[in-house]
Design a protein around this motif. Structure first.
Motif, PDB file in Angstrom:
ATOM      1  N   MET A   1       0.834  -1.158   0.000  1.00 29.06           N
ATOM      2  CA  MET A   1       0.000   0.000   0.000  1.00 29.06           C
ATOM      3  C   MET A   1       0.891   1.238   0.000  1.00 29.06           C
ATOM      4  SD  MET A   1      -2.495   1.525   2.951  1.00 29.06           S
ATOM      5  CE  MET A   1      -3.788   0.345   2.814  1.00 29.06           C
ATOM      6  N   THR A   2       0.516   2.213  -0.787  1.00 27.22           N
ATOM      7  CA  THR A   2       1.212   3.492  -0.836  1.00 27.22           C
ATOM      8  C   THR A   2       0.192   4.599  -0.625  1.00 27.22           C
ATOM      9  OG1 THR A   2       2.834   2.619  -2.383  1.00 27.22           O
ATOM     10  CG2 THR A   2       2.659   5.002  -2.228  1.00 27.22           C
ATOM     11  N   VAL A   3       0.526   5.532   0.256  1.00 23.89           N
ATOM     12  CA  VAL A   3      -0.369   6.650   0.545  1.00 23.89           C
ATOM     13  C   VAL A   3       0.347   7.943   0.204  1.00 23.89           C
ATOM     14  CG1 VAL A   3      -1.653   7.841   2.354  1.00 23.89           C
ATOM     15  CG2 VAL A   3      -1.456   5.349   2.407  1.00 23.89           C
ATOM     16  N   LEU A   4      -0.317   8.792  -0.570  1.00 19.62           N
ATOM     17  CA  LEU A   4       0.225  10.093  -0.949  1.00 19.62           C
ATOM     18  C   LEU A   4      -0.760  11.169  -0.524  1.00 19.62           C
ATOM     19  CD1 LEU A   4       2.078  12.068  -2.502  1.00 19.62           C
ATOM     20  CD2 LEU A   4       0.691  11.561  -4.515  1.00 19.62           C
ATOM     21  N   ASP A   5      -0.258  12.164   0.184  1.00 24.74           N
ATOM     22  CA  ASP A   5      -1.043  13.340   0.517  1.00 24.74           C
ATOM     23  C   ASP A   5      -0.461  14.492  -0.301  1.00 24.74           C
ATOM     24  OD1 ASP A   5      -2.523  15.382   1.577  1.00 24.74           O
ATOM     25  OD2 ASP A   5      -1.980  14.983   3.673  1.00 24.74           O
ATOM     26  N   PRO A   6      -1.159  14.955  -1.348  1.00 28.13           N
ATOM     27  CA  PRO A   6      -0.609  15.965  -2.234  1.00 28.13           C
ATOM     28  C   PRO A   6      -0.569  17.371  -1.633  1.00 28.13           C
ATOM     29  CG  PRO A   6      -2.805  15.384  -2.942  1.00 28.13           C
ATOM     30  CD  PRO A   6      -2.455  14.457  -1.802  1.00 28.13           C
ATOM     31  N   ALA A   7      -1.162  17.561  -0.482  1.00 26.91           N
ATOM     32  CA  ALA A   7      -1.097  18.850   0.217  1.00 26.91           C
ATOM     33  C   ALA A   7      -1.019  18.532   1.713  1.00 26.91           C
ATOM     34  CB  ALA A   7      -2.308  19.707  -0.105  1.00 26.91           C
ATOM     35  N   CYS A   8       0.152  18.060   2.136  1.00 24.81           N
ATOM     36  CA  CYS A   8       0.272  17.457   3.470  1.00 24.81           C
ATOM     37  C   CYS A   8       0.119  18.438   4.618  1.00 24.81           C
ATOM     38  CB  CYS A   8       1.572  16.678   3.594  1.00 24.81           C
ATOM     39  SG  CYS A   8       3.063  17.669   3.506  1.00 24.81           S
ATOM     40  N   LEU A  14      -1.360  12.060   7.233  1.00 23.21           N
ATOM     41  CA  LEU A  14      -0.297  11.063   7.093  1.00 23.21           C
ATOM     42  C   LEU A  14       0.057  10.435   8.432  1.00 23.21           C
ATOM     43  CD1 LEU A  14       2.028  12.759   4.474  1.00 23.21           C
ATOM     44  CD2 LEU A  14       0.419  10.878   4.131  1.00 23.21           C
ATOM     45  N   LEU A  15       0.016  11.203   9.500  1.00 21.86           N
ATOM     46  CA  LEU A  15       0.282  10.664  10.830  1.00 21.86           C
ATOM     47  C   LEU A  15      -0.755   9.612  11.197  1.00 21.86           C
ATOM     48  CD1 LEU A  15       1.854  10.690  13.508  1.00 21.86           C
ATOM     49  CD2 LEU A  15       0.266  12.463  14.267  1.00 21.86           C
ATOM     50  N   GLN A  41       9.177   4.675   5.313  1.00 27.43           N
ATOM     51  CA  GLN A  41       9.997   5.028   4.156  1.00 27.43           C
ATOM     52  C   GLN A  41       9.378   4.634   2.826  1.00 27.43           C
ATOM     53  OE1 GLN A  41      13.707   3.108   5.028  1.00 27.43           O
ATOM     54  NE2 GLN A  41      14.369   4.733   6.408  1.00 27.43           N
ATOM     55  N   ARG A  42       8.629   3.541   2.801  1.00 26.73           N
ATOM     56  CA  ARG A  42       8.145   3.015   1.516  1.00 26.73           C
ATOM     57  C   ARG A  42       6.666   3.239   1.240  1.00 26.73           C
ATOM     58  NH1 ARG A  42      11.603  -1.653  -0.562  1.00 26.73           N
ATOM     59  NH2 ARG A  42      13.495  -1.447   0.669  1.00 26.73           N
ATOM     60  N   CYS A  43       5.896   3.587   2.259  1.00 29.73           N
ATOM     61  CA  CYS A  43       4.446   3.634   2.071  1.00 29.73           C
ATOM     62  C   CYS A  43       3.819   5.008   2.272  1.00 29.73           C
ATOM     63  CB  CYS A  43       3.763   2.657   3.023  1.00 29.73           C
ATOM     64  SG  CYS A  43       4.285   0.952   2.825  1.00 29.73           S
ATOM     65  N   ILE A  44       4.492   5.913   2.965  1.00 27.15           N
ATOM     66  CA  ILE A  44       3.910   7.197   3.335  1.00 27.15           C
ATOM     67  C   ILE A  44       4.639   8.320   2.588  1.00 27.15           C
ATOM     68  CG2 ILE A  44       3.440   8.778   5.242  1.00 27.15           C
ATOM     69  CD1 ILE A  44       1.910   6.186   5.554  1.00 27.15           C
ATOM     70  N   PHE A  45       3.880   9.079   1.791  1.00 28.38           N
ATOM     71  CA  PHE A  45       4.467  10.178   1.016  1.00 28.38           C
ATOM     72  C   PHE A  45       3.593  11.418   1.130  1.00 28.38           C
ATOM     73  CE2 PHE A  45       5.837   6.262  -0.985  1.00 28.38           C
ATOM     74  CZ  PHE A  45       7.199   6.462  -1.096  1.00 28.38           C
ATOM     75  N   VAL A  54       6.285  20.605   4.853  1.00 30.46           N
ATOM     76  CA  VAL A  54       6.902  19.291   4.634  1.00 30.46           C
ATOM     77  C   VAL A  54       7.820  18.941   5.805  1.00 30.46           C
ATOM     78  CG1 VAL A  54       8.422  17.944   3.132  1.00 30.46           C
ATOM     79  CG2 VAL A  54       6.717  19.476   2.133  1.00 30.46           C
ATOM     80  N   LEU A  55       8.573  19.903   6.280  1.00 30.98           N
ATOM     81  CA  LEU A  55       9.453  19.683   7.420  1.00 30.98           C
ATOM     82  C   LEU A  55       8.655  19.332   8.673  1.00 30.98           C
ATOM     83  CD1 LEU A  55      12.269  19.721   8.697  1.00 30.98           C
ATOM     84  CD2 LEU A  55      11.957  22.178   9.082  1.00 30.98           C
ATOM     85  N   ILE A  56       7.571  20.038   8.918  1.00 35.88           N
ATOM     86  CA  ILE A  56       6.723  19.747  10.073  1.00 35.88           C
ATOM     87  C   ILE A  56       6.164  18.334   9.978  1.00 35.88           C
ATOM     88  CG2 ILE A  56       4.523  20.322  11.176  1.00 35.88           C
ATOM     89  CD1 ILE A  56       5.177  23.274  10.483  1.00 35.88           C
ATOM     90  N   THR A  57       5.693  17.964   8.803  1.00 30.23           N
ATOM     91  CA  THR A  57       5.160  16.607   8.599  1.00 30.23           C
ATOM     92  C   THR A  57       6.230  15.559   8.847  1.00 30.23           C
ATOM     93  OG1 THR A  57       3.537  17.408   7.005  1.00 30.23           O
ATOM     94  CG2 THR A  57       4.074  15.063   6.923  1.00 30.23           C
ATOM     95  N   ARG A  58       7.404  15.777   8.300  1.00 30.79           N
ATOM     96  CA  ARG A  58       8.512  14.831   8.471  1.00 30.79           C
ATOM     97  C   ARG A  58       8.856  14.672   9.951  1.00 30.79           C
ATOM     98  NH1 ARG A  58      12.954  16.601   4.970  1.00 30.79           N
ATOM     99  NH2 ARG A  58      11.813  15.443   3.396  1.00 30.79           N
ATOM    100  N   LEU A  59       8.963  15.769  10.666  1.00 27.50           N
ATOM    101  CA  LEU A  59       9.298  15.704  12.092  1.00 27.50           C
ATOM    102  C   LEU A  59       8.202  15.021  12.904  1.00 27.50           C
ATOM    103  CD1 LEU A  59      10.871  19.240  12.586  1.00 27.50           C
ATOM    104  CD2 LEU A  59      12.063  17.036  12.541  1.00 27.50           C
TER     105      LEU A  59
END
Length: 75
Positions: A1-8, A14-15, A41-45, A54-59
């Protein structure tokens, strides 16, 4: 499964998706840390026009991974 949020944005979608993917089916089972890392690393984008979002989401996702439990965002 791959999940993409185009406006995260701040990464809440995503969390929640990540935490649902790593949540064990049985209450006494738990995924190993390596498996959680691979899912992250492989499923959440996520992408956003704002690099800070993007930085806030990553953290937020990394903190959730390291904390090993669901974050109390709205409690």
């Amino acid at each position: 499964m791959t999940v993409l949020d185009p406006a995260c944005g701040s990464g809440i979608f995503l969390l929640e998706t990540f935490e649902r993917l790593i949540r064990p089916k049985a209450s006494d089972a738990s995924l190993p840390f390596d498996a959680k890392c691979e899912i992250l690393q492989r499923c959440i984008f996520g992408v956003d026009r704002d690099p800070e979002a993007v930085l806030i989401t990553r953290l937020l996702l990394q903190f959730s991974l390291l904390a090993g439990r669901q974050l109390p965002l709205f409690n």
